[in-house]
Motif scaffolding. Sequence first.
Motif, PDB file in Angstrom:
ATOM      1  N   GLY A   1      -0.283  -5.728  -7.167  1.00 36.57           N
ATOM      2  CA  GLY A   1      -0.994  -5.855  -8.433  1.00 36.57           C
ATOM      3  C   GLY A   1      -1.815  -4.624  -8.768  1.00 36.57           C
ATOM      4  N   PHE A   2      -2.163  -3.825  -7.746  1.00 34.26           N
ATOM      5  CA  PHE A   2      -2.863  -2.571  -7.988  1.00 34.26           C
ATOM      6  C   PHE A   2      -1.868  -1.559  -8.563  1.00 34.26           C
ATOM      7  N   THR A   3      -2.161  -1.011  -9.728  1.00 36.48           N
ATOM      8  CA  THR A   3      -1.287   0.014 -10.298  1.00 36.48           C
ATOM      9  C   THR A   3      -1.543   1.343  -9.588  1.00 36.48           C
ATOM     10  N   ASN A   4      -0.627   2.287  -9.779  1.00 38.19           N
ATOM     11  CA  ASN A   4      -0.796   3.601  -9.157  1.00 38.19           C
ATOM     12  C   ASN A   4      -2.057   4.297  -9.642  1.00 38.19           C
ATOM     13  N   ASP A   5      -2.359   4.183 -10.930  1.00 33.80           N
ATOM     14  CA  ASP A   5      -3.594   4.782 -11.460  1.00 33.80           C
ATOM     15  C   ASP A   5      -4.828   4.161 -10.816  1.00 33.80           C
ATOM     16  N   MET A   6      -4.815   2.841 -10.632  1.00 42.83           N
ATOM     17  CA  MET A   6      -5.957   2.160 -10.009  1.00 42.83           C
ATOM     18  C   MET A   6      -6.154   2.636  -8.565  1.00 42.83           C
ATOM     19  N   ILE A   7      -5.051   2.799  -7.837  1.00 46.58           N
ATOM     20  CA  ILE A   7      -5.148   3.249  -6.451  1.00 46.58           C
ATOM     21  C   ILE A   7      -5.698   4.668  -6.386  1.00 46.58           C
ATOM     22  N   VAL A   8      -5.194   5.544  -7.263  1.00 45.71           N
ATOM     23  CA  VAL A   8      -5.673   6.936  -7.264  1.00 45.71           C
ATOM     24  C   VAL A   8      -7.158   6.985  -7.589  1.00 45.71           C
ATOM     25  N   ARG A   9      -7.598   6.201  -8.580  1.00 43.60           N
ATOM     26  CA  ARG A   9      -9.031   6.173  -8.906  1.00 43.60           C
ATOM     27  C   ARG A   9      -9.843   5.688  -7.715  1.00 43.60           C
ATOM     28  N   SER A  10      -9.347   4.677  -7.022  1.00 40.14           N
ATOM     29  CA  SER A  10     -10.038   4.162  -5.839  1.00 40.14           C
ATOM     30  C   SER A  10     -10.130   5.229  -4.752  1.00 40.14           C
ATOM     31  N   LEU A  11      -9.048   5.961  -4.543  1.00 41.02           N
ATOM     32  CA  LEU A  11      -9.055   7.022  -3.523  1.00 41.02           C
ATOM     33  C   LEU A  11     -10.042   8.122  -3.876  1.00 41.02           C
ATOM     34  N   LEU A  12     -10.126   8.462  -5.139  1.00 37.06           N
ATOM     35  CA  LEU A  12     -11.084   9.493  -5.567  1.00 37.06           C
ATOM     36  C   LEU A  12     -12.521   9.041  -5.349  1.00 37.06           C
ATOM     37  N   ARG A  13     -12.776   7.724  -5.553  1.00 34.34           N
ATOM     38  CA  ARG A  13     -14.129   7.190  -5.335  1.00 34.34           C
ATOM     39  C   ARG A  13     -14.487   7.158  -3.853  1.00 34.34           C
TER      40      ARG A  13
ATOM     41  N   GLU B   1      -5.400  17.153   2.611  1.00 32.34           N
ATOM     42  CA  GLU B   1      -6.830  16.853   2.755  1.00 32.34           C
ATOM     43  C   GLU B   1      -7.076  15.346   2.649  1.00 32.34           C
ATOM     44  N   LEU B   2      -6.354  14.688   1.733  1.00 34.37           N
ATOM     45  CA  LEU B   2      -6.512  13.241   1.576  1.00 34.37           C
ATOM     46  C   LEU B   2      -6.111  12.517   2.857  1.00 34.37           C
ATOM     47  N   CYS B   3      -4.989  12.896   3.462  1.00 34.41           N
ATOM     48  CA  CYS B   3      -4.549  12.261   4.707  1.00 34.41           C
ATOM     49  C   CYS B   3      -5.580  12.456   5.813  1.00 34.41           C
ATOM     50  N   ASP B   4      -6.192  13.632   5.849  1.00 37.00           N
ATOM     51  CA  ASP B   4      -7.212  13.904   6.862  1.00 37.00           C
ATOM     52  C   ASP B   4      -8.395  12.958   6.698  1.00 37.00           C
ATOM     53  N   GLN B   5      -8.812  12.720   5.456  1.00 38.62           N
ATOM     54  CA  GLN B   5      -9.956  11.841   5.219  1.00 38.62           C
ATOM     55  C   GLN B   5      -9.610  10.368   5.427  1.00 38.62           C
ATOM     56  N   LEU B   6      -8.335   9.999   5.220  1.00 35.60           N
ATOM     57  CA  LEU B   6      -7.915   8.608   5.404  1.00 35.60           C
ATOM     58  C   LEU B   6      -7.437   8.334   6.831  1.00 35.60           C
ATOM     59  N   ASN B   7      -7.541   9.334   7.711  1.00 37.65           N
ATOM     60  CA  ASN B   7      -7.084   9.206   9.107  1.00 37.65           C
ATOM     61  C   ASN B   7      -5.592   8.864   9.189  1.00 37.65           C
ATOM     62  N   ILE B   8      -4.801   9.476   8.301  1.00 39.31           N
ATOM     63  CA  ILE B   8      -3.353   9.317   8.343  1.00 39.31           C
ATOM     64  C   ILE B   8      -2.771  10.520   9.079  1.00 39.31           C
ATOM     65  N   LEU B   9      -2.075  10.259  10.162  1.00 40.83           N
ATOM     66  CA  LEU B   9      -1.468  11.340  10.934  1.00 40.83           C
ATOM     67  C   LEU B   9      -0.250  11.890  10.194  1.00 40.83           C
ATOM     68  N   VAL B  10      -0.234  13.206   9.986  1.00 42.62           N
ATOM     69  CA  VAL B  10       0.915  13.893   9.392  1.00 42.62           C
ATOM     70  C   VAL B  10       1.488  14.825  10.449  1.00 42.62           C
ATOM     71  N   LYS B  11       2.709  14.568  10.857  1.00 43.79           N
ATOM     72  CA  LYS B  11       3.370  15.354  11.905  1.00 43.79           C
ATOM     73  C   LYS B  11       4.484  16.174  11.282  1.00 43.79           C
ATOM     74  N   THR B  12       4.467  17.478  11.508  1.00 47.80           N
ATOM     75  CA  THR B  12       5.506  18.368  10.993  1.00 47.80           C
ATOM     76  C   THR B  12       6.423  18.768  12.132  1.00 47.80           C
ATOM     77  N   VAL B  13       7.700  18.447  12.001  1.00 52.05           N
ATOM     78  CA  VAL B  13       8.674  18.716  13.058  1.00 52.05           C
ATOM     79  C   VAL B  13       9.955  19.291  12.444  1.00 52.05           C
ATOM     80  N   GLU B  14      10.847  19.702  13.310  1.00 50.03           N
ATOM     81  CA  GLU B  14      12.123  20.238  12.844  1.00 50.03           C
ATOM     82  C   GLU B  14      13.094  19.100  12.566  1.00 50.03           C
ATOM     83  N   LEU B  15      13.417  18.922  11.294  1.00 48.80           N
ATOM     84  CA  LEU B  15      14.356  17.888  10.871  1.00 48.80           C
ATOM     85  C   LEU B  15      15.572  18.559  10.235  1.00 48.80           C
TER      86      LEU B  15
END
Length: 588
Positions: free
Chosen positions: A325-337, A349-363
């Motif tokens: 039910g949350f629209t994409n605009d609503m989620i983005v506004r929430s993330l900015l807040r 930077e957003l992933c770092d603040q949300l504690n989301i691990l981003v792994k870069t590997v050879e694919l």
Amino acid sequence: MITGKGIIDDFFNKKNPIDKKKILSNICKYTYIYYGIIPFASWFAKDERGVSYEDLLWELFRSANAEETSIGAFLLLAEIKEKYPPVPIGFAQQALTIWCQRDFKDDKVLAYVFNRFPQNRKEWIKILTDYGRFKGDIQLKWGDSSLETILHLCLTMIKGVQTCKIEQIDYFLKPELDRSLNLLTKQIIGLVNNSEEISNHFINELLSAIPNNNLKLTTRMLAFQLLTMKKIKERVEPSHIARVFFSSSVDAPSPLGALLYNTAKEISDLAEDIPIPLKLVARSNRYMNEDYSQIKPEVWKEILHAFHTEIKSNHSIKKLQYPEGFTNDMIVRSLLRETKVQSPIDPFELCDQLNILVKTVELPHNIEAFTIKSESADKGMIVLNCNFRETNRQKFTLAHEIGHLLKHSFPNGTNVLVDERVEELLSNQYTPWNQYVNLQWERDANDFAHRLLLPTGSIEEKQLKRIQSNFVSNISFFSKKWGISMSVLSSRLISVTDIEMILIISENGDIVFCQVSPSWEGETVSLKNCTVPDNSLTYDFIYCEKFSYTSRPGQTNLNIWCKEADDIFLKEEVFATGYGKVYTFLYK
């Protein structure tokens, strides 16, 4: 639509008493429905004005028609009481009495009362007994714990009695026994060591407990500790134990998942014949085999090692994921807040603040990224292809994967979503070729990525909207300034511009996408063909090698592109992406 914390703020700012009671009822309902996912109770209690509504909350707890509203009212009351300790024993007595009188089925009130005041267990049992509620499942769950029953069940299983199952032990392992787990484990280990023979039935039941997400974590931890006993390991092929542990590690909650992974690695060093413990939920295209054979085994080991060792302890998918039910605009506004990121948003930077691990590997080159998410383990991560490192395209890909992570619930038993070519899903002619392609998810993630990189209402979006001519050169300028790809800016431009415009995307001369701006007036746009007309600037751009990656504005006629169109002259601008797509702007 008011959601999340906004509904709390709306409640405290309302003046009409009737509206307040109605809104508070809704808050109670949401508190119950999203309990453990969205902290409505915490938000409500943090506001000092929340205390003044205790009487109204008690009224709802006593008399609301829906049980979920009543229990939600209690949860709000409990949060308020916890904010101003000490919590009076009378609060628990009154709450339990109301719970009995109203014949509620949900046991959140019982859980609070018994766990908050364990020293008063006898008093709680007496109240339940007086109201005739201390029987059946309530008696089994909240009565006096019975270590003897569990020990008897284990001994029966050791002897090989087939009717005794691990689910029965799980039933009697009540929450209050968590504190006695070490003692219980030692006593069961003693039973195993003192037994002359250990039945295959007992070992098989322990092995079946490891991947069973329907069992309590306590039960599975107990099974793990017993399976690592020397006496049991002598009875089972080490590679078999390693296979069970490894295949269950991704979906097991912490700390069990990491224990299973590390133990499996110690036993067998994750031999190549052990299958990757990931089940495909969806893919964006058809290039990848379900057996993941395109990805090197050592790369999988690196990814899984990161999943178990590099994800931060305070990371939680349940806390990150937004309700339907949350629209994409609503989620983005929430993330900015909720974060410190500023527009234009850097997804890294957003992933770092949300504690989301981003792994870069050879694919492989045809795989841009994938999202790994385990709902049962409450963990997730994003894997990117290192071949696209530090490019605007990689930013879009990461934003796309964040959309999957925050929005899309993977079905039980599935935990990886592969994105081969995220931009290909712009095509309105694209048809899913098999069961693993979820076109709705992919388009939703693309839309989320566009709105995340360039939020609705942002200064950047307003600057984009102000472009009146020379669209390609202006978009190129803003692309370099903001670090956002020209393709993303073009997709946002066609949605917000006041200019009467058509955006056409083609590949190798075939038109794969067409969109008209909201301000377009007059003729309905219906393309003549699925190919670029040979008397257009775009055709020369593609085939005549007159240009490099962009063209100067030219002129065209609407009737060479569209069916039954009037003789209307349009300006035409063209640019090419680095991955084969050609973007054409036609505007009045």
